[in-house]
Design an enzyme around this catalytic site. Structure first.
Site, PDB file in Angstrom:
ATOM      1  N   GLU A 145       0.815  -1.216   0.000  1.00  0.00           N
ATOM      2  CA  GLU A 145       0.000   0.000   0.000  1.00  0.00           C
ATOM      3  C   GLU A 145       0.846   1.263   0.000  1.00  0.00           C
ATOM      4  OE1 GLU A 145      -2.302   0.598   3.527  1.00  0.00           O
ATOM      5  OE2 GLU A 145      -3.631   2.019   2.575  1.00  0.00           O
ATOM      6  N   GLU A 179     -11.591   2.433   6.521  1.00  0.00           N
ATOM      7  CA  GLU A 179     -10.457   2.854   7.351  1.00  0.00           C
ATOM      8  C   GLU A 179     -10.544   4.358   7.611  1.00  0.00           C
ATOM      9  OE1 GLU A 179      -6.430   2.508   5.748  1.00  0.00           O
ATOM     10  OE2 GLU A 179      -5.834   1.455   7.573  1.00  0.00           O
ATOM     11  N   ASP A 193      -6.074   2.229  -1.396  1.00  0.00           N
ATOM     12  CA  ASP A 193      -6.703   3.064  -0.372  1.00  0.00           C
ATOM     13  C   ASP A 193      -7.020   4.407  -1.037  1.00  0.00           C
ATOM     14  OD1 ASP A 193      -6.062   3.732   3.124  1.00  0.00           O
ATOM     15  OD2 ASP A 193      -7.160   4.954   1.667  1.00  0.00           O
ATOM     16  N   GLN A 237      -9.575   0.421   0.468  1.00  0.00           N
ATOM     17  CA  GLN A 237      -9.952   1.102   1.708  1.00  0.00           C
ATOM     18  C   GLN A 237     -10.509   2.474   1.356  1.00  0.00           C
ATOM     19  OE1 GLN A 237      -6.111   0.590   3.698  1.00  0.00           O
ATOM     20  NE2 GLN A 237      -7.072  -0.826   5.168  1.00  0.00           N
TER      21      GLN A 237
HETATM   22  O1  LIG Z   1      -2.593   3.877   7.053  1.00  0.00           O
HETATM   23  C1  LIG Z   1      -3.126   3.192   6.151  1.00  0.00           C
HETATM   24  O2  LIG Z   1      -3.912   3.633   5.272  1.00  0.00           O
HETATM   25  C2  LIG Z   1      -2.784   1.718   6.093  1.00  0.00           C
HETATM   26  O3  LIG Z   1      -3.908   1.006   5.592  1.00  0.00           O
HETATM   27  C3  LIG Z   1      -2.305   1.090   7.359  1.00  0.00           C
HETATM   28  O4  LIG Z   1      -2.980   0.228   7.914  1.00  0.00           O
HETATM   29  C4  LIG Z   1      -0.995   1.445   7.978  1.00  0.00           C
HETATM   30  O5  LIG Z   1      -0.340   2.436   7.304  1.00  0.00           O
HETATM   31 MG   LIG Z   2      -5.021   2.214   4.263  1.00  0.00          MG
END
Ligand SMILES: O=C(O)[C@H](O)C(=O)CO
Ligand SMILES: [Mg+2]
Length: 259
Positions: free
Chosen positions: A143, A240, A178, A204
């Site tokens: 990510e 998230e 994300d 996310q």
């Molecule tokens: O912060 C985020 O968006 C990530 O998904 C995570 O879990 C840790 O950086």
């Molecule tokens: Mg994330």
């Protein structure tokens, strides 16, 4: 229609972590994710999942020494033994929790450090994980994080992540898309989604700029959810986000999507 997962690290923080499974189930979620499971025995977490009929869909490898600026170990040169120990532990938890995907965290790259050494280290550690997870049918996600949230993190743009996924070249390694970070760094989310089609396997969501519920801010999430349906995305969408106020009071957006 997207399968929404409550993020128990960010949501339901009106109650202690172990009570959030019940709270999420009562709110209508069938799936959960959270950042790290390692503070609890896997059996205790699995019992919570079973008690409330929840499926775990994602968690992360260790963040390392957060107090000293670490945010992931898997890209740090000369820390391969630590990174692979964390990957082995993540596999144990993924098996115990019957979790289909693990997010392998890369690392923050300190100023003046050799960035390509971090990239090469990350590629080798992710390949190690991909080969250990493959026989168990467990996928890996990588990510990108926006500099506003995590300055100097190895992966900033979704295309940084795609380049690493392609370099790793294993069929169980994907982009973790994300949209909060993607909007902050890349924008052009509809075209980005088309370009990443087939290369991402966990999504996310959170509002931009404030990382709250997806019913505010500059992203039109209804359009994004329709786009995900249009390209046939049938994996999970992790919520998230930091609730504006009471978590349940903020779930009006979720009513029409309850799985
Ligand atoms: O912060 C985020 O968006 C990530 O998904 C995570 O879990 C840790 O950086
Ligand atoms: Mg994330």
């Amino acid at each position: 229609m997207p399968k929404f997962a409550a993020n128990l690290t960010m949501m339901f923080n009106e109650v202690p972590f172990l009570d959030r499974f019940e709270a999420a189930a009562k709110a209508g979620f069938k799936y959960v994710e959270y950042l790290w499971p390692y503070d609890y025995p896997a059996e205790e977490l699995k019992a919570k999942l079973d008690q409330y009929g929840l499926k775990q869909v994602l968690f992360n490898t260790s963040a390392g020494d957060v107090a000293n600026g670490e945010w992931g170990l898997a890209a740090i040169p000369n820390r391969e033994a630590d990174a692979r120990r964390d990957i082995d532990q993540a596999l144990e938890y993924a098996l115990a929790l019957q979790c289909p995907t693990v997010h392998i965290m890369a690392a923050v790259v300190p100023e003046r450090e050799n960035r390509s050494a971090y990239e090469n280290t990350f590629v080798e550690n992710v390949r190690y994980a991909a080969e250990k997870f493959k026989p168990h049918g467990i996928n890996i996600c990588l990510e990108a994080l926006s500099p506003e949230v995590k300055p100097n993190y190895l992966l900033k743009s979704q295309f940084d992540t795609l380049a690493i996924v392609e370099k790793v070249d294993r069929d169980n390694v994907f982009v973790q898309l994300d949209y909060f970070h993607a909007q902050n760094v890349d924008g052009n989310l509809a075209r980005l989604t088309d370009k990443l089609k087939g290369k991402f396997s966990h999504v996310q969501i959170a509002s931009v700029p404030d990382r709250h519920e997806p019913d505010e801010g500059e992203i039109n999430y209804q359009y994004i959810f329709d786009k995900l349906d249009e390209i046939g995305y049938d994996d999970y969408v992790g919520c998230e986000y930091k609730p504006r106020g009471d978590t349940v009071a903020g779930l009006g957006w979720f009513e029409k999507y309850k799985n």
